[in-house]
Structure formats: structure tokens, C-alpha cells
Design a protein around this motif. Structure first.
Motif, PDB file in Angstrom:
ATOM      1  N   LEU A  16      19.469  61.908  35.023  1.00 33.37           N
ATOM      2  CA  LEU A  16      18.108  61.950  35.559  1.00 33.37           C
ATOM      3  C   LEU A  16      17.849  60.808  36.540  1.00 33.37           C
ATOM      4  N   GLY A  17      18.521  59.678  36.338  1.00 35.07           N
ATOM      5  CA  GLY A  17      18.291  58.553  37.243  1.00 35.07           C
ATOM      6  C   GLY A  17      18.919  57.284  36.724  1.00 35.07           C
ATOM      7  N   PRO A  22      17.659  48.281  28.503  1.00 34.62           N
ATOM      8  CA  PRO A  22      18.789  47.932  27.641  1.00 34.62           C
ATOM      9  C   PRO A  22      18.766  48.795  26.391  1.00 34.62           C
ATOM     10  N   SER A  23      19.926  49.164  25.900  1.00 32.04           N
ATOM     11  CA  SER A  23      19.981  49.899  24.646  1.00 32.04           C
ATOM     12  C   SER A  23      19.437  48.984  23.550  1.00 32.04           C
ATOM     13  N   LYS A  73      25.287  51.304  27.375  1.00 32.00           N
ATOM     14  CA  LYS A  73      24.718  49.955  27.265  1.00 32.00           C
ATOM     15  C   LYS A  73      23.292  49.911  27.820  1.00 32.00           C
ATOM     16  N   GLU A  74      23.109  50.604  28.931  1.00 31.02           N
ATOM     17  CA  GLU A  74      21.765  50.735  29.490  1.00 31.02           C
ATOM     18  C   GLU A  74      21.343  52.197  29.364  1.00 31.02           C
ATOM     19  N   MET A 392      18.994  59.813  25.504  1.00 31.57           N
ATOM     20  CA  MET A 392      18.391  58.516  25.817  1.00 31.57           C
ATOM     21  C   MET A 392      18.991  57.912  27.093  1.00 31.57           C
ATOM     22  N   ALA A 393      20.244  58.262  27.369  1.00 28.13           N
ATOM     23  CA  ALA A 393      20.897  57.764  28.591  1.00 28.13           C
ATOM     24  C   ALA A 393      20.422  58.534  29.828  1.00 28.13           C
ATOM     25  N   GLY A 394      19.600  59.571  29.618  1.00 27.10           N
ATOM     26  CA  GLY A 394      19.055  60.324  30.748  1.00 27.10           C
ATOM     27  C   GLY A 394      19.960  61.439  31.243  1.00 27.10           C
TER      28      GLY A 394
END
Ligand code: ATP
Ligand code: MG
Length: 444
Positions: A16-17, A22-23, A73-74, A392-394
């Protein structure tokens, strides 16, 4: 379908982007030294057949590879501001409740998401016309779900308007939708993904593929399959006891397998009690020297009893089609091969003046509704964990799957473009023929 028919571009996962957040802390501490994280560049080969790989290399083509699943990680979504929703569609399958439970637990505890919606009764729940209100899910609500079969959220079949459903997702403020369902559901999810991309609304659509028949492409296994086949073994053992309990006893069991006979094959191999396995991938005749009826007759002469396992999609060319029948989702409904075989076998022996006792067992609904067995529960848990990591990572427009012993991300479109089948020339079918002693060919 050969692996070589899939290009690298088709295996690219949509993001998505930029991942700006941060996780959550505990995960960072868990892998503070940088290990345990996956980047989008971590990929495994789709194909491990050297000849195919060499052919691609010789042509200078890039090797098709798949993105590995796992925590990033992000991440794209800010967990405290994120709303996730879960929907289950299609038929029941052991493990649905396990997947629901872990999506809730993982979203809540691992990421700190506080708004988790349970969409009721499949895609119907995304069409306001049906009036199903979403459930606000909490860990307490889902804690004990895996003790029960079925789906806590309810399911349904039947096409719903994509635009209406995306409007509903937007109105509810959903950021990530998890679709737990089979090929039809993942096609529906692909439509949702495309509509969301068109609108640029930033909603992620993540699939957890469900097929009790174990017939989805590019997956080592699907959840619930192992539980289903263990339950199927009980039915086969019952049929065997019935067959042995009567003179010229015949146990006939119909198992799931609309297009692929994996459950029937596995149940035959695991029990060692089956004499004839009939699957959609291998045609057979009823009449004639080589046909099933004569082979069954010979078996009764030699051993006095017989067990037959038939997958629901087998022998459809033999059953007179009364009329083309479709279910609410447009799936072709098979003629009932089990009842048809029962009647034809009874009729055949009656015409021969030979007394047989046939017991017909159709355990389909009891099999698909049992709670998942322990290994399937672990598998469901891991699929659901990885689905949440991906969301969650998009990531979007993808499903989580297991391929060559690794959890991976696959584009929805790739998974639904064909079906995995038992190869009539492959080792599984050969093992069935060897283990049952059934004629390798029952067609004249
Ligand atoms: P099962 O393994 O039980 O067949 P499934 O997910 O394939 O699971 P379906 O009843 O075929 O079950 O589909 C589930 C949902 O997905 C239904 O609401 C159906 O309308 C929708 N769906 C099915 N096929 C498509 C399609 N080609 N495009 C969009 N949506 C679809
Ligand atoms: Mg289906």
C-alpha cells in the motif's frame, strides 16, 4: 499447471505504501540484533526442479521466486489507529475458528490493535441490505473458539456487489480485511482488492486460503485437510467393520473431493482397509470385464468383503445429469455419485442373483465440522500470525500460504487460477493402486 507458466512479475506482492511505523516494541526486543525479521527482498524459489530452472536460466529469464512471510521491522499501519475485520466464506472446514482466534490475538497482543470486527455470515455481512451487524471481537470472546468446529462468525455463499461491500468497509473504517475462504472467496477478495486499489482508499485485503480438499495451487497443504482426512479414516474403518460383518459385505464411503481426490487417496493409504478408490482425476467404467462391477465381483469371490471409497466428484460422466445444478455461488453441484453407485452395485448383484450386503456411509458434514486436530491448530495459528504480519506491513491482494516448508505471500490471482490435482501418473496415485490392489485401469 507447470511452474514455468508463472512469471516473476505475476508473483509480485502489492504494497500500500511506505512502511513508516516501527513494529511494536516487544517484537523489536525479540530480535534486537536484527535477526528474525524478513524484508520484502527475502524470497525463495517457486520451483525446485533443476531441469526447469536450467531451462529458465538458459533463456535468460528471471527465476520465479516468492516473497517470504514474517514480521517486518517497519510497518505501514499505525496499530493504535488501525481497525481490522475478519470474514469467513464458503463451506465449513476444520480450523476456521483457530484462524479467527489467532488473527484476533495477534492483532491485539502482538500489535496493539484495539478495533477488531467480526463480519457475520460471509460476504453477506458486508452488504447492509442483510442487516448483519459486525461483532466487536476481543481476546476473551475468541479464547476458546478452537474447541468448537464450524465458524464463530457464520458463513454464506452467493455473490455480493463489490462496490457495495467496499462502501461498507469504508463506512466501518476498516483498514485491513482478512478473508478466510476457498477459491470463490479469494476471487471475491481479488475483486475487493481491485476496487480498493482503484479508489486508492488504502484498505488492505489479505486472504487465508481454505480448502478441505487440499486443492489450491502452489501450496504444500491447506488448513483443515489433515483433520478432515483423519476424520475420514474413522468412516472408512466403520465401513470396513460393516463389510467384514456380513457375507459379501460391501462398505461404500463417499468423501469430499469435488475436483481433487486427495482425501480419498490419503484415507485409503492411512487405513489400509480400502480396496477401490474412485477419484475425479481417474475415469472408470462400471460395466465390462475391466469395469468396477466385475472387479468388485472378483474381489468378493476372493475375499468375501470389499471397501470402496469414492470422492464426490468422481465418475460424473457415468451419472445421468438430471439438469445442470449450481449452488448460490455458481459452483457446479455434482450429481450424487455415492447414491448412484450404491444403487448400481445393488442392482448388478441382484441381476446376478448374488446376495450382498451394502452399507453406504456419507460422513461429509460430520467431517468438515469437527474441531481441528493439534497439528492443524498449529498450522492455522501460523497462517493467521503471518496474515496479520502481512496486513500490518501494508501488503494487499495476497494470501498467506506454505510452500516448500516456508510461509510465503502469494498474489490471490495466482492461487485461484487453477486447481491442484492428483496426478494419475504420479507417485500418490501409484501408491494408492499398489496399497489397495485395485486394477490400475478400470476402463475398457
Ligand atoms: P468452498 O471451498 O466451500 O467452495 P469458496 O470460498 O470457494 O469455499 P464459494 O461459495 O464458492 O466458496 O464462495 C464464497 C464467496 O465468494 C461467496 O460469497 C461467493 O459469492 C464469492 N465468490 C465466489 N466466486 C466468486 C467470483 N468468481 N468472483 C467474486 N466472488 C466470488
Ligand atoms: Mg470453492
Amino acid at each position: 499447471m507447470s511452474h514455468s507458466t508463472i512469471s516473476l512479475e505475476e508473483l509480485v506482492i502489492t504494497n500500500l505504501g511506505e512502511k513508516k511505523f516501527p513494529s511494536p516494541g516487544w517484537q523489536r526486543n525479540f530480535s534486537a540484533d536484527g535477526t528474525g525479521w524478513h524484508t520484502d527482498g527475502d524470497r525463495i524459489l517457486l520451483c525446485d526442479h533443476t531441469a526447469e530452472l536450467e531451462a529458465s536460466l538458459a533463456k535468460g529469464e528471471p527465476l520465479p521466486s516468492i516473497e517470504l512471510a514474517g514480521p517486518r521491522k517497519e510497518i505501514f499501519f499505525n496499530p493504535t489507529q488501525t481497525c481490522v475485520a475478519i470474514v469467513t466464506c464458503g463451506g465449513l472446514c476444520p480450523g476456521l475458528n483457530d484462524v479467527i482466534r489467532t488473527i484476533v490475538m495477534q492483532s491485539y497482543y502482538a500489535y496493539g490493535v484495539r478495533r477488531i470486527l467480526g463480519i457475520q455470515y460471509g460476504y453477506e455481512g458486508l452488504d447492509p441490505a442483510y442487516g448483519h451487524r459486525p461483532l466487536e471481537l476481543t481476546p476473551e470472546m475468541v479464547m476458546n473458539l478452537p474447541y468448537f468446529g464450524g465458524t464463530f462468525l457464520g458463513s454464506s455463499r452467493g455473490r455480493k456487489d463489490t462496490k457495495v461491500m467496499v462502501n461498507r468497509l469504508e463506512a466501518l473504517g476498516v483498514n485491513i480485511l482478512f478473508v478466510i475462504g476457498g477459491d470463490g472467496s479469494q476471487r471475491g477478495a481479488t475483486d475487493l482488492f481491485e476496487e480498493c486499489q482503484l479508489r486508492g482508499n488504502g484498505i488492505s485485503i489479505i486472504g487465508v486460503p481454505k480448502t478441505i480438499d487440499n486443492d489450491l495451487m502452489f501450496m504444500d497443504r491447506s488448513f483443515g485437510y489433515q483433520t478432515a482426512f483423519a476424520a475420514a479414516c474413522h468412516a472408512v474403518t466403520g465401513a470396513h467393520a460393516e463389510a467384514r460383518g456380513a457375507r459379501n459385505g460391501i462398505g461404500l464411503v463417499k468423501l469430499m473431493g469435488r475436483d481433487s481426490g486427495f482425501i480419498a487417496c490419503s484415507a485409503a493409504l492411512a487405513t489400509g482397509e480400502v480396496n477401490f478408490v474412485l477419484i475425479p482425476e481417474v475415469d472408470f467404467d462400471l460395466e465390462g470385464e475391466q469395469g468396477l462391477l466385475a472387479a468388485l465381483d472378483r474381489r468378493l469371490e476372493q475375499r468375501g468383503h470389499a471397501v470402496i471409497v469414492v470422492a464426490e466428484g468422481a465418475g460424473q460422466d457415468l451419472v445421468p445429469a438430471s439438469q445442470a445444478r449450481l449452488d448460490a455461488s455458481g459452483n457446479k453441484l455434482h450429481e450424487d455419485i455415492g447414491v448412484f453407485l450404491r444403487d448400481r452395485i445393488n442392482g448388478y448383484f441382484k441381476s446376478q442373483d448374488k446376495e450382498v450386503t451394502l452399507k453406504y456411509i456419507d460422513p461429509s458434514y460430520t467431517i468438515r465440522s469437527v474441531p481441528a486436530a493439534p497439528e492443524d491448530r498449529v498450522f492455522c495459528l501460523n497462517l493467521a500470525r503471518h496474515a496479520v504480519h502481512a496486513g500490518m506491513a501494508g501488503k494487499t491482494g495476497m494470501v498467506v500460504a506454505r510452500w516448500h516448508q516456508r510461509f510465503v505471500h502469494l498474489p490471490m490471482k495466482v492461487v485461484t487460477r487453477g486447481r491442484r490435482k492428483v496426478d494419475p501418473h504420479g507417485d500418490l496415485w501409484r501408491s494408492v493402486v499398489e496399497a489397495t490392489g485395485q486394477p490400475a485401469v478400470m476402463k475398457g
